[in-house]
Design an enzyme around this catalytic site. Structure first.
Site, short mmCIF file in Angstrom:
data_model
loop_
_atom_site.label_atom_id
_atom_site.label_comp_id
_atom_site.label_asym_id
_atom_site.label_seq_id
_atom_site.Cartn_x
_atom_site.Cartn_y
_atom_site.Cartn_z
N ASP A 114 138.63 84.54 13.23
CA ASP A 114 137.83 85.12 12.15
C ASP A 114 138.73 85.35 10.93
OD1 ASP A 114 135.22 86.49 11.41
OD2 ASP A 114 136.69 88.02 10.93
N TYR A 134 141.90 88.77 3.46
CA TYR A 134 142.99 89.17 4.37
C TYR A 134 144.34 88.66 3.88
CZ TYR A 134 138.96 89.93 7.48
OH TYR A 134 137.76 90.30 8.02
N HIS A 159 131.12 87.68 2.22
CA HIS A 159 131.79 88.82 2.85
C HIS A 159 131.06 90.14 2.60
CE1 HIS A 159 136.08 90.07 4.26
NE2 HIS A 159 135.17 90.85 4.79
N LYS A 183 135.36 83.68 4.96
CA LYS A 183 134.49 84.57 4.17
C LYS A 183 134.84 84.51 2.69
CE LYS A 183 134.42 87.84 7.97
NZ LYS A 183 135.87 87.81 8.32
#
Ligand SMILES: *[C@@H]1O[C@H](CO)[C@@H](O)[C@H](O)[C@H]1NC(C)=O
Ligand SMILES: *[C@@H]1O[C@H](CO)[C@@H](O)[C@H](O)[C@H]1NC(C)=O
Length: 317
Positions: free
Chosen positions: A49, A54, A116, A83
């Site tokens: 994921d 991130y 997201h 995302k």
């Protein structure tokens, strides 16, 4: 729709928190991320994921490339989620943003690609673009238009399926009204303190697979922590863990699986990763499931406070 892999790996590296709350930042050296993803693939995880926000997709990509080269897995065995971040909601930016993420991950398609958050921010290199007063700069782009751009990604072969994350029922309905390609997946915070029954029931009816994030109550995250007990230390969870001779984490993962949700968790230890895969090796009975359900108090950890006041903010405070 092959979104049926139950145990997922959630790689969390919220770069944004570096400046929001440095003392709480969960920071991981980049080579550590690569090692973790390789470990995860080795012990048997197949869903990775990812997300632009991130900030670690290049490191994840190195691991994926290495494992495929070594013959440990084939691309088709992996299920990779990406995302689209809030600053890239402009339909003009979506394709290049997705392509860039694919390049970083060294893959040619996403199995699943999500918006997201419903809350668009202005286009910026910063993940949380701020004005002079430190307020997040919102954009007025409607996520419905962003959705149409995601559909074009499917047409172009860049994504196998597309979906949403952190959207509420009303927002999903609006997407459904315009969608030529329906959302296949909704990723939301979900654990016994926030059981999300309303959203999950709605998704069932719409044939949307739900993925639960923070299933363990986000023990490492810098989010607010509601509740007297950390979820992993709640007496009921601990009791069940003792009676089944399993780790408390497994009770919380199994709780999601038995509700029919996909679940993603994050682990920095190879032995925890391997152990989490044992979540399907036992069963909670109906009474036990009900007792866990009763822990619900709408205890949300991830409030997305940076988007407070946004017209598309999905949660009520
Ligand atoms: C479920 O398991 C508990 C032990 O945790 C047991 O006391 C109870 O009788 C079981 N209930 C059912 C319906 O099987
Ligand atoms: C979820 O929480 C609500 C409200 O607290 C509760 O009524 C319900 O039984 C819980 N569990 C499920 C599966 O709906």
């Amino acid at each position: 729709m092959s979104l049926r892999l139950f145990i997922f790996l959630f790689l969390l590296f919220f770069k944004a928190f570096l400046f929001l709350s440095p003392s709480l930042c969960f920071q991981m050296p980049t080579n550590e991320v690569t090692r973790l993803v390789k470990d995860a693939i080795d012990v048997g995880y197949r869903h990775i994921d990812c997300a632009d926000v991130y900030g670690n997709q290049k490191d994840v990509g190195l691991a994926i490339e290495e494992k495929i080269k070594a013959g440990a897995v084939e691309r088709k065995d992996l299920f990779i989620t990406g995302k689209l971040w809030n600053t890239k909601h402009d339909p003009q930016l979506v394709c290049a943003t997705c392509q860039n993420a694919l390049n970083e991950l060294k893959i040619t398609y996403f199995d699943n690609y999500l918006i997201h958050w419903p809350t668009g921010f202005v286009d910026s290199e910063e993940k949380y673009p701020l004005d002079a007063n430190g307020q997040t700069l919102f954009s007025n782009i409607d996520y419905v238009d962003t959705w149409r751009a995601l559909e074009a990604l499917v047409d172009a072969g860049l994504c196998r399926s597309i979906g949403l994350s952190n959207f509420n029922v009303e927002q999903i309905k609006r997407v459904f009204e315009v969608a030529r390609i329906k959302p296949a997946n909704l990723q939301i915070e979900c654990h016994p303190y926030l059981n999300q029954s309303e959203l999950i029931d709605f998704c069932r009816k719409c044939n949307i697979v739900v993925t639960a994030y923070s299933p363990l109550g986000s023990p490492h995250s810098p989010y607010n922590k509601p509740g007297t007990y950390k979820l992993l230390e709640h007496p009921l969870i601990v009791d069940l863990a003792l009676s089944y001779k399993r780790a408390p984490a497994l009770i919380l993962l199994l709780y999601q699986i038995q509700r029919g949700n996909a679940v993603i968790t994050m682990s920095t230890k190879r032995e925890h990763m391997a152990d989490n895969l044992n979540a399907c090796s036992f069963e909670l009975n109906e009474t036990e499931m009900k007792r866990i359900d009763e822990l619900n108090f709408n205890g949300r950890y991830n409030l997305m406070e940076n988007a407070k006041g946004h017209p598309h903010h999905p949660f009520e405070y």
